[in-house]
Design a protein around this motif. Structure first.
Motif, short mmCIF file in Angstrom:
data_model
loop_
_atom_site.label_atom_id
_atom_site.label_comp_id
_atom_site.label_asym_id
_atom_site.label_seq_id
_atom_site.Cartn_x
_atom_site.Cartn_y
_atom_site.Cartn_z
N PHE A 129 23.59 25.27 -11.09
CA PHE A 129 23.04 25.06 -12.53
C PHE A 129 22.96 23.64 -12.52
O PHE A 129 21.79 23.04 -13.34
CB PHE A 129 24.08 25.75 -13.48
N LEU A 130 23.84 22.69 -12.01
CA LEU A 130 23.71 21.37 -12.40
C LEU A 130 22.52 20.56 -11.25
O LEU A 130 21.76 19.72 -11.73
CB LEU A 130 25.14 20.52 -11.99
N THR A 131 22.65 21.22 -9.95
CA THR A 131 21.57 20.59 -9.07
C THR A 131 20.23 21.10 -9.50
O THR A 131 19.38 20.31 -9.22
CB THR A 131 22.00 21.30 -7.61
N SER A 132 20.02 22.13 -10.17
CA SER A 132 18.63 22.42 -10.44
C SER A 132 18.19 21.52 -11.69
O SER A 132 17.01 21.81 -12.27
CB SER A 132 18.45 23.83 -10.79
N ALA A 133 19.22 20.96 -12.26
CA ALA A 133 18.74 20.16 -13.38
C ALA A 133 17.68 19.11 -13.03
O ALA A 133 18.12 18.23 -12.08
CB ALA A 133 20.02 19.80 -14.49
N PRO A 134 16.96 18.72 -13.93
CA PRO A 134 16.10 17.38 -13.60
C PRO A 134 16.92 16.14 -13.63
O PRO A 134 17.83 16.07 -14.21
CB PRO A 134 14.93 17.28 -14.66
N ASN A 135 16.20 14.94 -12.78
CA ASN A 135 17.08 13.93 -12.80
C ASN A 135 16.92 13.20 -14.16
O ASN A 135 15.90 12.81 -14.62
CB ASN A 135 16.55 12.86 -11.74
N SER A 181 1.04 12.88 -16.91
CA SER A 181 2.27 12.59 -17.07
C SER A 181 2.93 13.87 -17.69
O SER A 181 3.98 14.45 -17.28
CB SER A 181 2.54 11.59 -17.80
N LEU A 182 2.19 14.40 -18.74
CA LEU A 182 2.66 15.56 -19.51
C LEU A 182 2.46 16.83 -18.76
O LEU A 182 3.51 17.62 -18.61
CB LEU A 182 1.80 15.68 -20.80
N LEU A 183 1.49 17.09 -17.74
CA LEU A 183 1.56 18.09 -17.20
C LEU A 183 2.74 18.17 -15.99
O LEU A 183 3.41 19.26 -15.57
CB LEU A 183 0.05 18.18 -16.21
N ASN A 184 2.96 16.95 -15.34
CA ASN A 184 4.22 16.80 -14.60
C ASN A 184 5.44 17.07 -15.11
O ASN A 184 6.12 17.78 -14.45
CB ASN A 184 4.04 15.32 -13.97
N PHE A 185 5.48 16.60 -16.39
CA PHE A 185 6.58 16.77 -17.20
C PHE A 185 6.95 18.53 -17.39
O PHE A 185 8.03 19.06 -17.22
CB PHE A 185 6.57 16.46 -18.59
N ILE A 186 5.95 19.16 -17.87
CA ILE A 186 5.79 20.51 -18.29
C ILE A 186 6.29 21.42 -16.92
O ILE A 186 7.13 22.29 -16.65
CB ILE A 186 4.49 21.23 -18.71
N GLY A 187 5.85 20.74 -15.65
CA GLY A 187 6.04 21.48 -14.38
C GLY A 187 7.44 21.40 -13.98
O GLY A 187 7.96 22.25 -13.63
N THR A 188 8.13 20.05 -14.33
CA THR A 188 9.31 19.69 -14.02
C THR A 188 10.31 20.77 -14.82
O THR A 188 11.16 21.46 -14.35
CB THR A 188 9.77 18.40 -14.20
N ILE A 189 10.03 21.02 -16.08
CA ILE A 189 10.69 21.75 -16.86
C ILE A 189 10.65 23.36 -16.45
O ILE A 189 11.73 23.99 -16.39
CB ILE A 189 10.09 21.90 -18.58
#
Lengths: 188, 144
Positions: free
Chosen positions: B65-71, B91-99
């Motif tokens: 659970f913790l390792t999959s959390a974003p930095n 940047s927004l697209l990258n952010f949405i991808g990370t989430i």
């Protein structure tokens, strides 16, 4: 402050602590209220054993229900109400024929003239009256107990018995009619 | 209006009061209280054991659970802010991808054991809080 006012204050304090779950305060309430509760219950119970069982079960139910009960409700009528519910539960489990009944719903003619004390001594009349009350149907014994042992008003009786006030009046009237008839009958 | 029958009814004798009745009631109440205390203790013990089981179910999966959390470091946040200023759309697209990656990571971690453990722990915690609050209120009343 008079002694009775002090007693009332102590009683209210005990009541408050018992409602908050203090077992010692509750035990003091048991000591204070059991004699009067027993007298009332004994009047409508079938025998001593049943009266004692009703009193014990009443206190157990009170212990469970007290924290949830309304704060400003006087304790004594509330206890009597529980006792009546306990008695009704016990009687419901018994066969209806367990209860002797000296009469049905028929009305007896009321004799407003001289009482039976002219024919028998007061002691004899009281003894016969006790036997007569014991033979009344349970709901009539209850109104007799509440009226003459607990000293409740009609309003209080109606509230404790959860009945309309007119039904309480009718029960008391019929109970007394049956007792008059019982006392005036020589051969019983 | 009171008549001779009322007078007699008021004078009616009653059986003598059994002197030990109040004591017997108190003894029965003491027994009931002891039983309910014992039941409460057993229930508490069961809850502790169940909570341990809940933790045992959750802890091995918590790492995933913790390792999959974003930095979420301050440096990474500053970097993301400057990227947002340079090219907001990308940047927004990258952010949405990370989430989305994080959520899919969470979904893979949320197996039946994890959900069960979480449920057990939540129920135990709720019971503990309710018990604490009700005991506290009663204690306050007695001590007041």
């Amino acid at each position: 402050m008079s002694v009775s006012r002090e007693q009332e204050r102590d009683e209210a304090e005990l009541d408050r602590r018992a409602r908050a779950g203090d077992p010692e305060a509750f035990d003091r309430l048991v000591e204070n209220h059991t004699p009067r509760l027993y007298r009332i219950v004994r009047r409508f119970a079938s025998d001593r054993g049943e009266a004692e069982a009703i009193v014990q079960e009443t206190w157990l139910r009170a212990w469970r229900a007290l924290p949830r009960s309304v704060d400003d409700r006087p304790l004594a009528p509330w206890l009597v109400r529980i006792a009546i519910n306990v008695a009704r539960d016990i009687w419901r489990k018994k066969r209806p024929l367990d209860f002797a009944d000296i009469g049905g719903d028929e009305e007896f003619l009321e004799d407003e003239g001289p009482g039976p004390e002219e024919r028998m001594s007061q002691k004899e009349a009281l003894e016969k009256l006790v036997r007569g009350v014991e033979r009344l149907r349970p709901e009539y014994r209850m109104v007799i107990a509440l009226r003459y042992e607990a000293g409740f008003s009609y309003q209080e009786m109606a509230s404790v018995l959860d009945l309309p006030i007119n039904t309480v009046r009718t029960h008391l009237h019929r109970a007394k009619s049956e007792l008059r008839h019982w006392l005036e009958t020589d051969d019983v | 209006m009171s008549d001779w029958l009322d007078d007699l009814l008021e004078m009616m004798p009653v059986d003598p009061y059994p002197e030990d009745l109040a004591e017997r009631v108190q003894a029965r109440l003491a027994l009931v209280r002891r039983r309910s205390r014992r039941t409460r203790h057993v229930l508490h013990l069961v809850l502790v054991l169940v909570s341990i089981v809940g933790l045992w179910l959750i802890l091995p999966r918590a790492e995933m659970f913790l390792t999959s959390a974003p930095n979420l470091s301050l440096g990474a946040f500053e970097e993301w802010l400057s990227a947002l200023a340079r090219s907001p759309g990308e940047s927004l697209l990258n952010f949405i991808g990370t989430i989305a990656t994080w959520i899919s990571g969470l979904a893979s971690a949320l197996d039946i054991e994890f959900v069960l453990g979480l449920g057990i722990l939540t129920a135990s915690a709720l019971y503990g809080v309710i018990n604490l609050l009700s005991n506290g209120a009663a204690q306050e009343e007695v001590m007041a």
